[in-house]
Design a protein around this motif. Structure first.
Motif, PDB file in Angstrom:
ATOM      1  N   ALA A 197      11.450 -29.766  50.299  1.00  0.00           N
ATOM      2  CA  ALA A 197      12.810 -29.008  50.398  1.00  0.00           C
ATOM      3  C   ALA A 197      13.422 -29.923  51.325  1.00  0.00           C
ATOM      4  CB  ALA A 197      12.489 -27.738  50.904  1.00  0.00           C
ATOM      5  N   ALA A 198      12.655 -30.443  52.478  1.00  0.00           N
ATOM      6  CA  ALA A 198      13.154 -31.458  53.539  1.00  0.00           C
ATOM      7  C   ALA A 198      13.665 -32.687  52.823  1.00  0.00           C
ATOM      8  CB  ALA A 198      12.208 -31.751  54.768  1.00  0.00           C
ATOM      9  N   GLU A 199      13.206 -33.264  51.980  1.00  0.00           N
ATOM     10  CA  GLU A 199      13.324 -34.696  51.287  1.00  0.00           C
ATOM     11  C   GLU A 199      14.720 -34.371  50.634  1.00  0.00           C
ATOM     12  OE1 GLU A 199      11.845 -37.699  50.449  1.00  0.00           O
ATOM     13  OE2 GLU A 199      10.148 -37.232  51.828  1.00  0.00           O
ATOM     14  N   LEU A 200      14.847 -33.000  49.923  1.00  0.00           N
ATOM     15  CA  LEU A 200      15.953 -32.839  49.189  1.00  0.00           C
ATOM     16  C   LEU A 200      17.101 -32.309  49.831  1.00  0.00           C
ATOM     17  CD1 LEU A 200      14.455 -31.752  45.689  1.00  0.00           C
ATOM     18  CD2 LEU A 200      14.960 -33.964  46.155  1.00  0.00           C
ATOM     19  N   ASN A 201      16.871 -31.674  51.265  1.00  0.00           N
ATOM     20  CA  ASN A 201      17.819 -31.080  52.072  1.00  0.00           C
ATOM     21  C   ASN A 201      18.482 -29.798  51.263  1.00  0.00           C
ATOM     22  OD1 ASN A 201      19.265 -30.926  54.383  1.00  0.00           O
ATOM     23  ND2 ASN A 201      21.176 -31.896  53.636  1.00  0.00           N
ATOM     24  N   VAL A 202      17.273 -29.130  50.863  1.00  0.00           N
ATOM     25  CA  VAL A 202      17.323 -27.499  50.176  1.00  0.00           C
ATOM     26  C   VAL A 202      16.686 -26.834  50.901  1.00  0.00           C
ATOM     27  CG1 VAL A 202      18.422 -28.754  47.974  1.00  0.00           C
ATOM     28  CG2 VAL A 202      15.999 -28.116  48.257  1.00  0.00           C
ATOM     29  N   GLN A 224      14.682 -22.644  47.224  1.00  0.00           N
ATOM     30  CA  GLN A 224      15.224 -23.400  46.130  1.00  0.00           C
ATOM     31  C   GLN A 224      14.196 -24.003  45.539  1.00  0.00           C
ATOM     32  OE1 GLN A 224      18.729 -24.948  48.448  1.00  0.00           O
ATOM     33  NE2 GLN A 224      20.109 -24.585  46.528  1.00  0.00           N
ATOM     34  N   VAL A 225      13.251 -24.824  46.134  1.00  0.00           N
ATOM     35  CA  VAL A 225      12.248 -25.661  45.693  1.00  0.00           C
ATOM     36  C   VAL A 225      11.170 -24.815  44.721  1.00  0.00           C
ATOM     37  CG1 VAL A 225      10.348 -27.190  46.235  1.00  0.00           C
ATOM     38  CG2 VAL A 225      12.572 -27.603  47.411  1.00  0.00           C
TER      39      VAL A 225
END
Length: 76
Positions: free
Chosen positions: A12-17, A21-22
């Motif tokens: 989630a942190a890597e994708l900024n979501v 959502q992940v």
């Protein structure tokens, strides 16, 4: 050295979501993941995440090609 497997919160942190959502992406099969341990904790392999990101770039490029930006002056 980066870890081979990531927590969903790391993804989630890597994708900024959001974490939720992940989780949905994993549960729907959109993002490959594995369950490990007695409590069935989800992990995403870094290589699968990179493949997912590459696929999303390709998907976005295809969408952009099919949906060109129209200059508003041309619409008048």
């Amino acid at each position: 050295m980066e870890p081979r497997f990531l927590l969903l919160s790391d993804v989630a942190a890597e994708l900024n979501v959001s974490d939720s959502q992940v989780y949905h992406m994993v549960r729907s099969g959109e993002l490959p993941a594995i369950k490990i341990g007695g409590r069935g904790q989800w992990r995403v392999e870094r290589a699968r995440l990179e493949e997912y990101i590459a696929a999303k770039y390709a998907e976005t490029a295809a969408w952009v090609a099919k949906n060109p930006l129209v200059d508003r002056e041309d619409e008048a």
